[in-house]
Design an enzyme around this catalytic site. Structure first.
Site, mmCIF file in Angstrom:
data_model
loop_
_atom_site.group_PDB
_atom_site.id
_atom_site.type_symbol
_atom_site.label_atom_id
_atom_site.label_comp_id
_atom_site.label_asym_id
_atom_site.label_seq_id
_atom_site.Cartn_x
_atom_site.Cartn_y
_atom_site.Cartn_z
ATOM 1 N N SER A 1 36.195 46.395 43.977
ATOM 2 C CA SER A 1 35.465 47.243 43.530
ATOM 3 C C SER A 1 34.402 47.237 44.031
ATOM 4 O O SER A 1 33.762 46.306 44.957
ATOM 5 C CB SER A 1 35.487 46.706 41.931
ATOM 6 N N TYR B 1 32.638 40.338 35.413
ATOM 7 C CA TYR B 1 33.660 41.206 36.283
ATOM 8 C C TYR B 1 33.110 41.253 37.719
ATOM 9 O O TYR B 1 33.806 41.111 38.596
ATOM 10 C CB TYR B 1 33.365 42.425 35.769
#
Length: 251
Positions: free
Chosen positions: A136, A149
């Site tokens: 990501s 995250y």
């Protein structure tokens, strides 16, 4: 790779029950791969496998026994897409929900390691393999409320780099595809605990966020380069997104 070279090749995609995983399974099947669809939701992956002529294997990547069952079903693997992952919450570090942070590390990092470790014999058996880890842009940028995250996705980046060093000299390439803002049915909804309004607000005013199919196309491209070509990392974002904090919105 030509179409002929992929006809009997096997690809494993984790998190294949929805979103990027399901789109990737379809994209690799279109390239001629026999795709093993792995995820927890058996009904969804069985439907997908029937659609694309693949194999459904129920798998929870946070459970070693479940991962071992997946590995037993795949004696030879040419492409492994470690896609399963996710985010929960937007808590600050000073009020961190450690259970949520622990889950994110387990599914995004340790799950990737469990699956990779279990399938390495099958990848080696292929004689020419590719591991594509779905990271990501959160593995490149920090942002407020994203500590758990972003820490996990930074972990995915570093594990990918480490694997590339440790497997150097073996016929296994290591790639990371790192998407930015992708609109899928579930990612933001899960992150906000099922609050649809908050999930929709993430994409409000963004004319064209990425779709799962865009990321799947990138993964498929990476996985089908000639065997001497290693795409170390590919960062893919919508045109509207310059950075985590810089997104053009029309309203």
């Amino acid at each position: 790779m030509s179409d002929d070279s992929t006809q009997t090749r096997t690809a494993v995609v984790t998190g294949a029950s929805s979103g990027i995983g399901a789109a990737t399974a379809r994209a690799l099947a279109a390239q001629g791969f026999r795709v093993v669809c792995a995820a927890r939701r058996t009904d969804r992956i069985e439907e997908l496998a029937a659609e694309i002529g693949g194999l459904a294997v129920t798998c929870d990547i946070t459970d070693q026994d479940s991962v071992d069952t997946l590995a037993a079903a795949v004696p030879v693997c040419h492409v492994l897409v470690n896609n399963a992952g996710g985010a929960v919450g937007v808590d600050r570090v000073d009020s961190a929900d450690l259970d949520g942070w622990r889950w994110m590390y387990d599914v995004n990092v340790l799950g990737l390691v469990r699956v990779t470790r279990a399938l390495l014999p099958a990848l080696r058996a292929s004689g020419d393999a590719v591991i594509v880890n779905v990271g990501s842009t959160a593995g490149r940028w920090a942002y407020e409320g994203g500590g758990g995250y972003t820490a996990a996705k930074h972990g995915v980046k570093v594990v990918s780099e480490t694997l590339r060093l440790e497997l150097n000299g073996e016929p296994i390439r290591i790639s990371e595809v790192a998407p930015g803002m992708v609109r899928t049915d579930e990612f933001s909804l899960v992150r906000f605990g099922g609050d649809q309004e908050k999930a929709d607000a993430v994409y409000a005013g963004v004319e064209a966020p990425l779709l799962a199919e865009d990321v799947a196309d990138a993964i498929s491209w990476v996985a089908t380069r000639p065997s001497h070509v290693d795409i170390d990392e590919l960062v893919i974002k919508p045109r509207a997104q310059a950075a985590a904090h810089k997104v053009h919105r029309t309203s």
